[in-house]
Design a protein around this motif. Structure first.
Motif: not given
Ligand code: SF4
Ligand code: SF4
Length: 367
Positions: A42-54
């Motif tokens: 889904s375009p609105v879900t993020y892995t924890l790693k992606e969350t950290a990058n954001l």
């Protein structure tokens, strides 16, 4: 404020509803979980790693961790360098269930501004029991004479727990057989007065249920106590069900859930780092005499030691009155293997059966 909501998938909706109703100023950029499951693409879900990058790219201001009772998740988020972590206290959901207003509540809090939550705690209202189950994991059939807790100590311990934890989700009053304690009503009100939003659960074998006095039934209902009845074959199920319905009690017959197993290793040569993470009892946080531990074993193993002349460690645990202690430190220690875990082994399950003296240590020991 732009945030990502992190936590188990099944909790996303409730948290989103709460935020959309009471914190319209907060923009939820996306959803994250350790396991995104069917929503991984889904375009609105993020892995924890992606969350950290954001977060490091300043596209979000932080993370709301909706697993407030689990220090493991906070550690994961912190290890990724995310310093702005918020929580939604679970008491808000309970207050809504009880039709209390939360209009003036901030809903989200910086996580270090509130005491942590504890998932559950167990407390013995009686160490002894009126049943005699083979291999009782609380060693109640080895208790030589009735043993009740000290009520004053319990009240002090409750206050101490309240200074460490903002909420305890489930407070189990058990044993042994808790209905053997003539002061059970006072224990119930003490818990309710200290933790208004905790789910109080009496775990009983049901043998004394039909003889509950009206006054105690009222106390149980007024304090929103749930009764969990172990569905052993010796119970008269029909009568129990009729009684529960007649008194409109909140109760369950735990059908087929009575799984007994033996797991002791009195040699003490198990590797705690291997045994503890796989132990099904490691989250049965136990309170006794001013101490807490991950399970009941340190507090009740003396019955086994006395009966079989063994030396498994006793009284290991976290002293609730240790200077400088706080809820986060308790959480950390509760997920750390204990010395007692050396004396456990992998579970060997067996079906429920009654036993009688003289008892055999093989009912508990695998080695
Ligand atoms: S009813 Fe529960 S506490 Fe009592 S002997 Fe059986 S397993 Fe142990
Ligand atoms: S002592 Fe450790 S391994 Fe044994 S039951 Fe308790 S938590 Fe599990």
């Amino acid at each position: 404020m732009k945030l990502i909501l992190f936590g188990d998938i099944q909790n996303w909706n409730a948290a989103l509803n709460l935020l959309q109703t009471y914190r319209k100023d907060v923009f939820i950029v996306g959803l994250s979980s350790l396991d995104l499951g069917q929503f991984a693409d889904s375009p609105v879900t993020y892995t924890l790693k992606e969350t950290a990058n954001l977060y490091h790219e300043h596209q979000i201001d932080g993370v709301i961790n909706i697993q407030g009772e689990n220090p493991y998740y906070f550690n994961l988020i912190k290890e990724l360098g995310i310093n702005d972590i918020y929580i939604i206290p679970s008491t808000l959901y309970r207050r809504l269930e009880l039709s209390e207003s939360i209009e003036d509540d901030p809903i989200i809090y910086p996580y270090l501004d509130v005491a942590p939550e504890l998932m559950q705690i167990e407390f013995h209202l009686a160490d002894h029991c009126n049943l005699n189950c083979k291999g009782c994991s609380h060693f109640s059939n080895l208790v030589p004479s009735p043993v009740f807790p000290d009520k004053e100590q319990f009240q002090h311990d409750l206050q101490q727990l309240a200074s460490y934890f903002s909420q305890i989700h489930n407070f189990y009053l058990l044993g042994g057989e808790p209905l053997l304690n003539p002061e059970i009503g006072e224990y119930i009100t003490a818990v309710r007065n200290t933790f208004p939003y905790t789910q109080i659960i009496i775990v009983t074998n049901g043998l004394l249920l039909l003889s509950l006095k009206e006054k105690l039934i009222q106390t149980i209902k007024e304090n929103r106590v749930h009764i969990s009845i172990s569905d052993y074959t010796c119970l008269d199920r029909e009568k129990i069900i009729a009684f529960v319905q007649a008194h409109a009690l909140s109760a369950e017959l735990r059908e087929g859930k009575e799984c007994f197993s033996k797991y002791l290793n009195p040699h003490g040569d198990s590797d705690p780092n291997e045994i503890f993470p796989n132990c099904i009892r490691r989250n049965c946080t136990f309170l006794a005499k001013g101490k807490m531990a991950a399970c009941c074993q340190p507090f009740v193993i003396h019955y086994f030691n006395d009966y079989f002349n063994e030396n498994i460690p006793e009284e290991e645990g976290i002293d609730l009155y240790e200077p400088g202690l706080d809820g986060w430190e308790i959480q950390k220690r509760l997920i750390t293997p204990m010395n007692s875990c050396r004396y456990c082994s992998a579970d060997v399950p067996f079906g429920w059966a009654a036993s009688k003296a003289p008892y055999d240590s093989n009912d508990w020991c695998v080695k």
